[in-house]
Design a protein around this motif. Structure first.
Motif, PDB file in Angstrom:
ATOM      1  N   GLU A 339     137.709 -13.133  -0.417  1.00 49.19           N
ATOM      2  CA  GLU A 339     136.335 -13.273  -0.865  1.00 49.19           C
ATOM      3  C   GLU A 339     135.373 -12.978   0.266  1.00 49.19           C
ATOM      4  O   GLU A 339     135.779 -12.712   1.399  1.00 49.19           O
ATOM      5  N   ASN A 367     140.131  -9.063  -6.451  1.00 48.39           N
ATOM      6  CA  ASN A 367     139.835 -10.087  -5.455  1.00 48.39           C
ATOM      7  C   ASN A 367     138.476 -10.691  -5.786  1.00 48.39           C
ATOM      8  O   ASN A 367     137.995 -10.566  -6.920  1.00 48.39           O
ATOM      9  N   LYS A 368     137.843 -11.311  -4.803  1.00 56.02           N
ATOM     10  CA  LYS A 368     136.535 -11.943  -5.033  1.00 56.02           C
ATOM     11  C   LYS A 368     135.493 -11.442  -4.036  1.00 56.02           C
ATOM     12  O   LYS A 368     134.566 -12.164  -3.676  1.00 56.02           O
ATOM     13  N   ASN A 391     136.082  -6.956  -8.756  1.00 54.31           N
ATOM     14  CA  ASN A 391     135.523  -7.819  -7.721  1.00 54.31           C
ATOM     15  C   ASN A 391     134.128  -8.226  -8.180  1.00 54.31           C
ATOM     16  O   ASN A 391     133.765  -8.039  -9.344  1.00 54.31           O
TER      17      ASN A 391
END
Length: 725
Positions: A339, A367-368, A391
């Motif tokens: 992240e 993902n973040k 994302n």
């Protein structure tokens, strides 16, 4: 002087030529050509020792070598083939042809002097004959990608001179590893993509000469034996996609020649000390529970690393050693828990003030990450695959991506027309405000076009030529503001949707190939998409190569449904719902024998439902609700499985499953008898996940501008990651 070819051998070769035909589709190598075309019986070229692909002994004139690989040969080779009259043969290479599902004849025993036999990708099938065990001089044996099946004859492992052995990509071939004896000469063992199972035996350590060990995508279980450390010559170890578990044995660090290590998609636990692998060029650990360790005094582990795959490894932060990887070409860290902003150093991939790296493939999807995409990504001039999807990225795209990728808003960049290798374009939900991009029709390889949920508008009109979108087979223009009539001229152009191909289960993918260490790695990149299928939004993590679909729903199309749609006989999904279409349902739709979902709901259609639609025996979803249809609902076949919601809000319809009964003379008719020769249903053999629309920016796949994609059929043959000397 070179002695002339023996008459009987020349005659046998000509008979072999006559028994086969030349067909360009029989070979998938782009450089394939018919070598036998030069074989002639008269004139200066009448000596078979001068024929292409034929090798003769310099002293005796006997034919000792026959290389017909990638020669576009099609036909059958049976026990009567003149091939088995060439009893002096020492080398035989028939790879990359199509011998039409021939079984390997037991007469192979006649070629008792063979020491090199290659039948890979040649269309042979069935069981491996036990007579191969009589070829005691064999040094190299390749039966890969042939459709072989049944129990593997274990005695082949005991052939005394065998050094190179490959039977990979025969998914129905069963077997297990034997107890290996000391003194084995095996250097290369390739079983990837077979149904071999059981444990990796402790006696594996007796293969002291082994350099490559390929058992990926098999059914092996248990732990990795500690004797693995005895294989000190090993430079390639491929254990991915099995059911192996436990810790990696400490002895693995004795493999100082190891350059390629693939442990992905298993159940390994414990840790790996990266600084103890000094020569690794490729490391794949995805989807395990392994932790990565580096010694405090080892600031530069893996100095030769070119490929790193850590997808699905529960990473919460970027490994610090990535800062120093100045050789890295492929980086895959998707499906983790990363992240924050994408660090600029992460894009530069090195901290020293030297030229930017030659990153070829960069994947950080699922993902973040948030914030903007760093503009330093424009320094990655060798980039071929970029995946930042799923994302929380926002802001504007770096200006360099205008020529390489999708756009976040505005018009579709016409520079995409220069991406002549582009196969999939996905610009869903990206705030595009434009008309239909007819100029994309010049792309010769475009298969998937997804422009769903944007501000596209206007009339689609007519194509400029009759060859636009020649390979398009999936198109999704749903949830836009198109108007006018359905684009029947484009329907005529979409020839890839007209021919049904009952092929084995293969998926659409790109093929990135780079040289790593002593090997060339072909790294497949499977295409993915989301699309409405049978009323549900579905994520296709892989797209079956035979899937054909049209979704024009939720627009302002009007007028009738063109009869020409019935020519698209390969269609599996057709969604024209939520428009202003009028007139009758065309009878020609009954020609779509592969159709699994047909949604014509929320329109202004009138007339009766053609009784011939009941011939569509693969139809699982049928929806004509909210129209002005009348008459009786057909019965029989699949129509007996549709509930009343499929026919709601058509005041003139009657018959089951509606409660309204038909009056006399309106009884529903049974389905007419279906003509013979209908196709087979599409089997959705991939994982599907129901999802809603994702928020944030979807960049997707950027392919075509810089990728030197090989001929697609060659990619299919090389579906799994391939490593070759």
């Amino acid at each position: 002087m070179q002695p002339l070819c023996h008459d009987d051998e020349s005659y046998a070769l000509l008979q072999l030529k006559e028994s086969l035909v030349i067909n360009e589709s029989a070979s998938s190598d782009p450089s394939a050509y018919p070598k036998v075309a030069s074989w002639k019986v008269h004139g200066e070229s009448g000596d078979c020792c001068s024929w292409e692909g034929v090798e003769c002994d310099g002293d005796s004139g006997h034919v000792i070598g026959l290389d017909l690989s990638s020669s576009c040969l099609y036909g059958s080779i049976d026990s009567n083939s003149s091939l088995f009259h060439l009893v002096q043969l020492r080398r035989l290479n028939l790879a990359d042809n199509d011998f039409n599902n021939s079984e390997i004849p037991s007469e192979i025993r006649n070629l008792s002097r063979l020491f090199d036999l290659n039948l890979s990708m040649s269309g042979f099938t069935g069981q491996i004959p036990a007579e191969i065990l009589e070829l005691s001089d064999l040094v190299s044996l390749a039966l890969g990608d042939c459709g072989l099946q049944g129990e593997f004859p274990m005695g082949i492992f005991q052939l005394p001179n065998l050094r190179i052995f490959s039977i990979r990509y025969n998914p129905y071939l069963t077997g297990y590893l034997p107890e290996f004896q000391s003194g084995s000469k095996l250097e290369t063992l390739m079983l990837t993509g077979t149904k071999f199972s059981g444990h990796l035996p402790e006696s594996l350590g007796n293969l002291k000469s082994l350099k490559e060990f390929h058992v990926a995508k098999c059914y092996f279980s248990g732990v990795v034996p500690s004797s693995l450390g005895n294989l000190t010559q090993l430079f390639g170890l491929f254990l991915s996609d099995n059911k192996l578990h436990g810790a990696i044995p400490e002895s693995i660090y004795r493999l100082q020649n190891l350059e390629i290590l693939d442990l992905s998609n298993n159940f390994f636990s414990g840790s790996l000390e990266l600084n103890r692998f000094r020569n690794l060029a490729s490391l794949l650990l995805s989807y395990n529970n392994l932790s990565l360790l580096t010694s405090h005094n080892a600031t530069f582990p893996l100095p030769k690393l070119q490929l790193l795959s850590l997808e699905g490894c529960n990473l919460g932060e970027l490994p610090s050693f990535l800062r120093d990887q100045n050789q890295l070409e492929i980086l895959e860290i998707g499906d983790n828990k990363l992240e924050g902003h994408i660090p600029k150093w992460f894009m530069n991939m090195r901290s020293l003030p030297i030229p930017p790296p030659a990153i070829y493939e960069f994947k950080v999807s699922n993902n973040k990450f948030n914030g903007e995409i760093p503009e330093v990504i424009c320094n990655l001039t060798s980039l071929s695959v970029l995946d930042l999807s799923n994302n929380n990225l926002s802001g504007k795209l770096p200006p360099c991506l205008g020529n390489k990728s999708n756009t976040a808003s505005g018009k579709i960049p016409k520079s995409l027309a220069n991406c002549t290798k582009l196969e999939i374009l996905n610009l869903e939900q990206t705030n595009i405000n434009d008309v239909f991009p007819s100029w994309l029709g010049v792309l010769p390889d475009l298969k998937v076009l997804i422009l769903r949920s944007n501000g596209l508008h206007g009339v689609i009109g007519k194509p400029e030529t009759n060859v636009e979108f020649p390979r398009l087979q999936i198109v999704d223009l749903s949830n836009n503001s198109f108007k006018g009539k359905l684009p029947l001229e484009y329907f005529r152009n979409w020839t890839a949707m007209k021919n049904v191909h009952n092929e084995p289960l293969i998926y659409m993918q790109a093929d990135t190939s780079i040289d790593i260490s002593r090997a060339s790695v072909t790294n497949p990149y499977p295409y993915s998409m989301t699309m409405t299928n049978k009323g549900v939004m579905i994520l296709y993590e892989k797209i079956q190569d035979s899937l054909t679909a049209i979704d024009l729903s939720s627009n302002g199309f009007e007028g009738g449904i063109p009869e020409v749609l019935g020519d698209l006989k390969a269609l599996h999904l057709l969604n024209l719902s939520n428009n202003f279409l009028s007139g009758r349902i065309p009878l020609s739709l009954s020609n779509l024998k592969e159709l699994e979902a047909l949604d014509l709901s929320q329109n202004k259609l009138s007339g009766e439902i053609p009784v011939q639609l009941a011939q569509l025996t693969f139809l699982e979803i049928f929806n004509v609700s909210h129209n002005f249809l009348s008459g009786s609902i057909p019965r029989g076949n699949q129509f007996g499985a549709f509930d009343n919601t499929s026919f709601d809000a058509n005041s003139g319809l009657c018959g089951e499953p509606l409660s309204k009964k038909c009056r006399n003379g309106e009884d529903p008719l049974p389905a007419p008898k279906e003509d013979e020769g209908s196709g087979y249903p599409l089997e959705f053999g991939w994982k599907v996940v129901v999802i809603g629309y994702a928020t944030g920016l979807l960049i997707g796949v950027i392919l075509g501008c810089v990728m030197n994609t090989r001929k697609y059929e060659w990619v299919v043959k090389n579906y799994f990651a391939r490593w070759e000397k």
